[in-house]
Every structure is written in C-alpha cells, then in structure tokens.
Write a protein that holds these residues in place. Structure first.
Motif, PDB file in Angstrom:
ATOM      1  N   LEU A  98      38.138 -19.134  -2.877  1.00 52.51           N
ATOM      2  CA  LEU A  98      38.549 -17.946  -1.890  1.00 52.51           C
ATOM      3  C   LEU A  98      39.969 -17.413  -2.342  1.00 52.51           C
ATOM      4  N   ASN A  99      40.787 -18.397  -2.504  1.00 55.11           N
ATOM      5  CA  ASN A  99      42.130 -17.997  -2.777  1.00 55.11           C
ATOM      6  C   ASN A  99      42.289 -17.363  -4.080  1.00 55.11           C
ATOM      7  N   ILE A 100      41.447 -17.604  -5.158  1.00 58.79           N
ATOM      8  CA  ILE A 100      41.476 -16.945  -6.319  1.00 58.79           C
ATOM      9  C   ILE A 100      41.036 -15.670  -6.258  1.00 58.79           C
ATOM     10  N   ILE A 101      39.844 -15.386  -5.566  1.00 60.69           N
ATOM     11  CA  ILE A 101      39.334 -14.156  -5.344  1.00 60.69           C
ATOM     12  C   ILE A 101      40.092 -13.214  -4.661  1.00 60.69           C
ATOM     13  N   GLU A 102      40.675 -13.774  -3.787  1.00 60.37           N
ATOM     14  CA  GLU A 102      41.748 -12.623  -2.957  1.00 60.37           C
ATOM     15  C   GLU A 102      42.852 -12.388  -3.889  1.00 60.37           C
ATOM     16  N   MET A 103      43.518 -13.446  -4.762  1.00 60.06           N
ATOM     17  CA  MET A 103      44.683 -13.142  -5.549  1.00 60.06           C
ATOM     18  C   MET A 103      44.433 -12.196  -6.584  1.00 60.06           C
ATOM     19  N   GLU A 104      43.211 -12.137  -7.038  1.00 59.44           N
ATOM     20  CA  GLU A 104      42.735 -11.115  -8.186  1.00 59.44           C
ATOM     21  C   GLU A 104      41.963  -9.881  -7.672  1.00 59.44           C
ATOM     22  N   ARG A 105      41.945  -9.669  -6.455  1.00 58.99           N
ATOM     23  CA  ARG A 105      41.230  -8.449  -5.775  1.00 58.99           C
ATOM     24  C   ARG A 105      41.839  -7.243  -6.497  1.00 58.99           C
ATOM     25  N   LYS A 106      43.195  -7.110  -6.704  1.00 55.36           N
ATOM     26  CA  LYS A 106      43.903  -5.851  -7.125  1.00 55.36           C
ATOM     27  C   LYS A 106      43.746  -5.766  -8.616  1.00 55.36           C
ATOM     28  N   ARG A 107      43.400  -6.966  -9.353  1.00 54.86           N
ATOM     29  CA  ARG A 107      43.489  -6.871 -10.805  1.00 54.86           C
ATOM     30  C   ARG A 107      41.733  -6.502 -11.279  1.00 54.86           C
ATOM     31  N   MET A 108      40.928  -7.061 -10.276  1.00 55.89           N
ATOM     32  CA  MET A 108      39.634  -6.789 -10.455  1.00 55.89           C
ATOM     33  C   MET A 108      39.347  -5.275 -10.298  1.00 55.89           C
ATOM     34  N   TYR A 109      40.021  -4.755  -9.241  1.00 53.00           N
ATOM     35  CA  TYR A 109      39.783  -3.463  -8.709  1.00 53.00           C
ATOM     36  C   TYR A 109      40.197  -2.569  -9.821  1.00 53.00           C
ATOM     37  N   GLY A 110      41.351  -2.938 -10.457  1.00 52.10           N
ATOM     38  CA  GLY A 110      42.186  -2.011 -11.622  1.00 52.10           C
ATOM     39  C   GLY A 110      41.162  -1.992 -12.782  1.00 52.10           C
ATOM     40  N   ILE A 111      40.739  -3.236 -13.279  1.00 53.43           N
ATOM     41  CA  ILE A 111      39.686  -3.306 -14.172  1.00 53.43           C
ATOM     42  C   ILE A 111      38.368  -2.459 -13.877  1.00 53.43           C
ATOM     43  N   ALA A 112      37.627  -2.577 -12.837  1.00 52.01           N
ATOM     44  CA  ALA A 112      36.395  -1.893 -12.433  1.00 52.01           C
ATOM     45  C   ALA A 112      36.869  -0.574 -12.397  1.00 52.01           C
ATOM     46  N   TYR A 113      37.767  -0.020 -11.878  1.00 48.63           N
ATOM     47  CA  TYR A 113      37.938   1.050 -11.811  1.00 48.63           C
ATOM     48  C   TYR A 113      38.331   2.051 -12.937  1.00 48.63           C
ATOM     49  N   ALA A 114      38.944   1.372 -13.943  1.00 47.94           N
ATOM     50  CA  ALA A 114      39.155   1.759 -15.613  1.00 47.94           C
ATOM     51  C   ALA A 114      37.936   1.874 -16.053  1.00 47.94           C
ATOM     52  N   GLN A 167      40.215 -24.574 -14.960  1.00 48.35           N
ATOM     53  CA  GLN A 167      41.501 -23.819 -15.406  1.00 48.35           C
ATOM     54  C   GLN A 167      41.136 -22.230 -16.017  1.00 48.35           C
ATOM     55  N   TYR A 168      40.028 -22.174 -16.089  1.00 48.61           N
ATOM     56  CA  TYR A 168      39.348 -20.878 -16.542  1.00 48.61           C
ATOM     57  C   TYR A 168      38.411 -20.106 -15.670  1.00 48.61           C
ATOM     58  N   ARG A 169      38.812 -20.551 -14.306  1.00 52.53           N
ATOM     59  CA  ARG A 169      38.185 -19.670 -13.391  1.00 52.53           C
ATOM     60  C   ARG A 169      38.479 -18.048 -13.299  1.00 52.53           C
ATOM     61  N   ARG A 170      39.565 -17.933 -13.443  1.00 53.02           N
ATOM     62  CA  ARG A 170      40.140 -16.398 -13.496  1.00 53.02           C
ATOM     63  C   ARG A 170      39.435 -15.692 -14.440  1.00 53.02           C
ATOM     64  N   THR A 171      39.565 -16.234 -15.934  1.00 54.80           N
ATOM     65  CA  THR A 171      38.903 -15.641 -17.026  1.00 54.80           C
ATOM     66  C   THR A 171      37.371 -15.328 -16.851  1.00 54.80           C
ATOM     67  N   TRP A 172      36.915 -16.351 -16.370  1.00 54.49           N
ATOM     68  CA  TRP A 172      35.181 -16.252 -16.219  1.00 54.49           C
ATOM     69  C   TRP A 172      34.913 -15.485 -15.124  1.00 54.49           C
ATOM     70  N   MET A 173      35.713 -15.109 -14.058  1.00 51.77           N
ATOM     71  CA  MET A 173      35.372 -14.341 -13.174  1.00 51.77           C
ATOM     72  C   MET A 173      35.667 -12.736 -13.627  1.00 51.77           C
ATOM     73  N   ILE A 174      36.901 -12.668 -14.610  1.00 48.27           N
ATOM     74  CA  ILE A 174      36.971 -11.379 -14.999  1.00 48.27           C
ATOM     75  C   ILE A 174      35.982 -11.026 -16.048  1.00 48.27           C
ATOM     76  N   ARG A 175      35.433 -11.752 -16.986  1.00 42.69           N
ATOM     77  CA  ARG A 175      34.280 -11.381 -17.900  1.00 42.69           C
ATOM     78  C   ARG A 175      32.968 -11.300 -17.245  1.00 42.69           C
ATOM     79  N   ILE A 176      32.782 -11.640 -16.098  1.00 37.14           N
ATOM     80  CA  ILE A 176      31.534 -11.349 -15.249  1.00 37.14           C
ATOM     81  C   ILE A 176      31.869  -9.892 -14.521  1.00 37.14           C
TER      82      ILE A 176
END
Length: 191
Positions: free
Chosen positions: A19-35, A65-74
C-alpha cells in the motif's frame, strides 16, 4: 498456532508495504498513464486496473526489490491494451470540435508531435514517452523493460530519427533523402 500468527503478521506487514509503494508511486503512474493515453479519465482507469492487477498478483513477486518496476511494467501493458481498444473505436464529433477549437500554432505543433509519436512503433514510442515525458534515464528504462542499455539507446536514436523525418516531411514536403541529409540520387547515378 504460533507460526500462523507470525505468518499473518508478515502478510499484514507486506500488504502495508504494498500500500505504501502504491501510494508513493501514484503520481509517477499517473504521469506515465497520461503520457500514453492523453486523457485523464483513461489514465485514471488504467491506474485503477493496474492497482487491481498488482494487488491480486502481489504474492507472485519473487524479488521484493523489483516491486516498483513490476508495477510500472503492468501499467505500461494496461496502457498499451487500452490504446489498442481505443483504436478500434471511431473518433467522436467532440474530438473533431476540440481539435478545430485549438487553432493556435503552438497547439498545432503539439498535436503534430503527439501524432508523430503515436505513429512510432510501440517499442520506440515507449522509450520516447519514458525518456522525454517521464524524465527517466536510459538505465532506468533499460531496467524497466529488461533490455540492455545499448538496445534502449538504439531504439531512442531510431525513434528520434523517425520523428525528425516525420517533422521535415510535414513542414516542407522534403524528400526522404533530404530529410536524411543526403542529396537525392538521379537515374544512372551509382550504377
């Protein structure tokens, strides 16, 4: 009994970390998705789908250690799937009206660039979006896509070359040879 309680606590701690990782990556995920999707509603929907997929499969991640990368790839895969679905749909009149309303030259250039990026092959488009829209380094992109740095550099170089050619062809109708910086060949030359 004791082992079960420890296992439950470990699962709760890991869920909290997710949950912490998802919250911290929220803006980055939005930026990638919007792009990728160029639409707020579609970007938010892609993030929602990604979080759902991540949560359902969170126990399958081997290396924490690869949770963020895995999430962005999805997220990137979800965005690409959404784009494929959108291509099958017909553009609405609202889209045509919105484009007509944006008569300024700067808006037109942005649309031209966005259209040129859209025309790129998916792997080139992905590298352009991550590098220039999300300010990721080549090393980060290589790690995310699980490709060597050299491959990412090559894809980036080829994508930029295609974008230059596309721009030059739209601007002045120059030939492919002129866009590539070569003199056009005449018949019989080089034979």
């Amino acid at each position: 009994m004791r082992i079960e309680k420890q296992s439950d606590r470990t699962d709760q701690n890991e869920d909290g970390e997710w949950l912490n990782i998802i919250e911290m990556e929220r803006k980055r995920m939005y930026g990638i998705a919007y792009a990728y999707l160029r639409n707020q509603a579609d970007a938010l929907e892609a993030i929602q789908e990604t979080v759902c997929r991540v949560w359902m499969k969170r126990h399958t991640v081997r290396e924490l250690q690869y949770r963020r990368t895995w999430m962005i790839r999805i997220l990137i895969r979800v965005c690409m799937d959404t784009r494929k679905k959108k291509r099958r749909e017909l553009p609405s009149e609202r889209t045509a009206d919105r484009v007509a309303a944006e008569g300024e030259a700067a808006a037109g250039e942005r649309l031209d660039m966005a259209a040129a990026v859209e025309e790129l092959p998916p792997k080139y488009r992905m590298v352009i979006v991550l590098k220039y829209y999300r300010d990721m380094t080549i090393t980060d992109i290589a790690q995310l896509l699980e490709k060597p740095d050299g491959t990412i550099r090559t894809w980036l170089n080829k994508a930029l070359k295609q974008l230059r050619i596309s721009h030059w062809l739209r601007e002045g109708g120059v030939s492919h040879e002129q866009a590539m910086g070569r003199e056009p060949r005449t018949a019989g030359e080089g034979d």
